[in-house]
Scaffold this motif. Sequence first.
Motif, short mmCIF file in Angstrom:
data_model
loop_
_atom_site.label_atom_id
_atom_site.label_comp_id
_atom_site.label_asym_id
_atom_site.label_seq_id
_atom_site.Cartn_x
_atom_site.Cartn_y
_atom_site.Cartn_z
N ARG A 42 7.46 -3.32 -0.76
CA ARG A 42 6.59 -3.39 0.42
C ARG A 42 5.22 -2.81 0.14
N LEU A 43 5.19 -1.76 -0.67
CA LEU A 43 3.94 -1.03 -0.91
C LEU A 43 2.86 -1.92 -1.53
N GLY A 44 3.25 -2.81 -2.41
CA GLY A 44 2.26 -3.65 -3.09
C GLY A 44 1.40 -4.43 -2.11
N THR A 110 11.13 9.75 -1.94
CA THR A 110 9.90 9.97 -1.19
C THR A 110 8.75 10.29 -2.14
N PHE A 111 7.55 9.92 -1.71
CA PHE A 111 6.38 10.11 -2.59
C PHE A 111 5.12 10.21 -1.76
N ARG A 267 2.76 -1.56 11.69
CA ARG A 267 3.77 -1.07 10.75
C ARG A 267 3.14 -0.61 9.45
N TYR A 268 2.25 -1.43 8.87
CA TYR A 268 1.60 -1.05 7.62
C TYR A 268 0.79 0.24 7.80
N PHE A 269 0.10 0.33 8.94
CA PHE A 269 -0.70 1.51 9.21
C PHE A 269 0.18 2.77 9.23
N ARG A 270 1.30 2.69 9.91
CA ARG A 270 2.20 3.85 9.99
C ARG A 270 2.84 4.16 8.63
N ASP A 271 3.21 3.11 7.90
CA ASP A 271 3.81 3.32 6.57
C ASP A 271 2.84 4.03 5.64
N LEU A 272 1.57 3.63 5.67
CA LEU A 272 0.59 4.25 4.78
C LEU A 272 0.24 5.65 5.23
N GLN A 273 0.29 5.91 6.53
CA GLN A 273 0.09 7.27 7.00
C GLN A 273 1.13 8.23 6.42
N GLU A 274 2.33 7.73 6.16
CA GLU A 274 3.40 8.56 5.62
C GLU A 274 3.18 8.94 4.16
N VAL A 275 2.40 8.15 3.44
CA VAL A 275 2.30 8.38 1.99
C VAL A 275 0.89 8.70 1.50
N ILE A 276 -0.13 8.46 2.31
CA ILE A 276 -1.50 8.81 1.92
C ILE A 276 -1.79 10.22 2.42
#
Length: 431
Positions: A42-44, A110-111, A267-276
């Motif tokens: 998904r990250l790509g 997790t990362f 969804r993408y916004f929330r996912d990236l908030q978790e890892v950035i």
Amino acid sequence: MKLSREALISALPDGGLFADTEWIWPGKPFAITPALAKRLDRLGHQLLKFQEAIDLLYYQSVKGTQPEWIARYLDLGKPAALIDIARNKNFREHRPGVIRPDLLLSSPETFSISEIDSVPGGIGLTAWLSRTFAEHGFEVLGGANGMLDGFSSILPGGDILVSQEAAAYRPEMDWLASTLNAAESGDRHWQVKSAESATDLAPHTYRFFELFDIPNIPALETIAAQAVAGATTITPPLKPWLEEKLAFALFWNATLREFWHRQLGGRYFRDLQEVIPFTWVLDPEPLPQQAVYPHLDIHSWEAMKSFSQKERELVIKASGFSELAWGSRSVTLGHDVSQEDWSTAIDEALGGFASGPYILQVFHHTGLIPQEHFGADGGLQIMEGRVRLCPYYFTKNHRVTLAGALATICPSDKKLIHGMKDAILAPCHIQ
């Protein structure tokens, strides 16, 4: 074939892969969980959308439909001639063909993302490791030829320009080109050239030099002219704003929240908030009297100098366009230095703002993960280390392919994780 340290060393190409560089040989690929593998898939696409959004944000800022300070930040320290080239309308839709984030593992699943590299080293090394371990019976992420296929998809034959600054990586690019040429049955051909003297370019060109290095590349004007004329297509494009770590600060800027939500989707916004990691630009401009920096609750950077060691779980690093912006050269870990050195790092970052901004990031602790490796005597050993995972995504026509990943496992006493002689370098496989 039986895997051994000797077998790996003897399989190395004659020219090696990195000039004057050693590492510890893994006994098997680095294992990632199915859940992490799914997250990497998904990250790509999420990072592709992120880069497209940064590109759009810059152009809108230049046009005036977004705040002007955005483009001003991203243009800091760049020569006017490079900015003129980068803004050429012929490059409007051009974006990097390779996306390689540096993922610091806090646990096996997790990362956090410390940065995104558009001119990454390790493509040839990861390709060679993936193929070599596959030949010894291991299943590797992306498959035996995933990295080779991925690279040839974004450079379907052509020139690979390597600068003197990046000379340590030339052997891996030489191996990559020769391997692709040996496998090609058609008329495609790959050639590694010196970036400093390149003139007549093939229709497709891969840029393996950082844009801060352009004063040492006399041929750049010719290279850019050929790209503007359409005689060659260059990837990564000559767009310095796509190579700035302060893009993470823009992502977290509250005034741009609606923009990011619109461009990425919820969804993408929330996912990236978790890892950035939360990121600030170290801008010396004073704040209005009633304002404070978010999450820090301080009115000035000067106040940050008196933070306790616990409060200093923060990272200062150059944003980009600097010889200090790669290989952890500019990184200061607040909790790992004295208060005096922390104060000096703040002053230097603020003092150099006009010539090249620095960023401040929240520090995310990495976990210890075991990895099997060969000792100097050839015997198998286990090291519990801190892991940087580098997945390689190749993009074409808005499609993203995860072609492979390189794990760098550093000893537990190393706070900064990067390639070093006492680190294990391994391809990855799914458990």
